[in-house]
Design an enzyme around this catalytic site. Structure first.
Site: not given
Ligand code: SF4
Length: 213
Positions: A121, A139
């Site tokens: 991420k 996310d």
């Protein structure tokens, strides 16, 4: 409408809804975003922005932060939660930037992944926001929204969602699309049981519109 067509339509509508897609973490230099992203785990971006202001005032460069006492970093970043592990990751990461990359953040996804505390991420966020390269940032908002919209089917594991989205989202759109998902997730498609579908610009094409998720 195929899933691919729906994805493009969603990208287009969110673009109109949120013309200024950008990261809500404040940063002017790549290494600062790297630090902020680590601190943002289980913490709000707003709080991170306040905490890093003090951290960067005291340690204004990669070298300064790499040389900092890790306990002192921990004391400063404690309000973000998980201070112990975050401080250690930040310290180790800055040392690696200093020792292996001349104090610069590498513009290579796999090199980013090797930095302490940097996962897919964070690496994607850096690639997209700092280097303007294709990126998919999965996310919690992204995962919730693309499941509700029906772009993925019951996939919760971040890497699997990322891989599914790479097949649907044009590479140049990925980074901004994910920022817009965060904005939409905060304002309309919230994590509450019933999102605000009645106010949503996607309600006629979303698979979960009005359905309890
Ligand atoms: S229609 Fe509802 S579930 Fe779908 S994206 Fe909008 S708010 Fe979320």
């Amino acid at each position: 409408m195929t899933k691919e067509q729906r994805t493009l339509e969603i990208i287009d509508r969110l673009k109109k809804e949120y013309p200024d897609a950008k990261c809500t973490l404040d940063y002017k230099e790549a290494w600062k975003l790297l630090v902020s992203v680590r601190l943002a785990a289980q913490c709000t971006d707003a709080r991170v922005n306040v905490v890093v202001a003090g951290l960067f005032e005291k340690y204004p460069s990669v070298e300064a932060l790499a040389a900092a006492d890790v306990e002192e970093i921990e004391r400063i970043v404690k309000p973000c939660g998980l201070g112990h592990s975050k401080a250690r990751d930040i310290s180790a990461c800055m040392k690696m930037l200093r020792d292996e990359y001349g104090g610069q953040v590498p513009d290579d996804f796999n090199a980013l992944l090797k930095l302490p505390g940097v996962g897919r991420k964070s690496a994607n966020l850096i690639m997209g926001d700092v280097f303007g390269k294709p990126a998919i940032v999965t996310d919690t908002h992204c995962i919730r929204l693309v499941n509700r919209m029906g772009l993925v089917d019951g996939i919760k594991e971040p890497k699997k969602v990322e891989m599914a989205l790479w097949k649907l989202v044009p590479p140049e759109e990925g980074s901004d699309f994910c920022h817009r998902l965060v904005m939409h997730g905060r304002e309309i498609c919230t994590a509450r049981t019933h999102p605000y579908c009645e106010r949503c610009c996607l309600s006629d094409i979303c698979m979960k519109a009005g359905v309890e998720t």
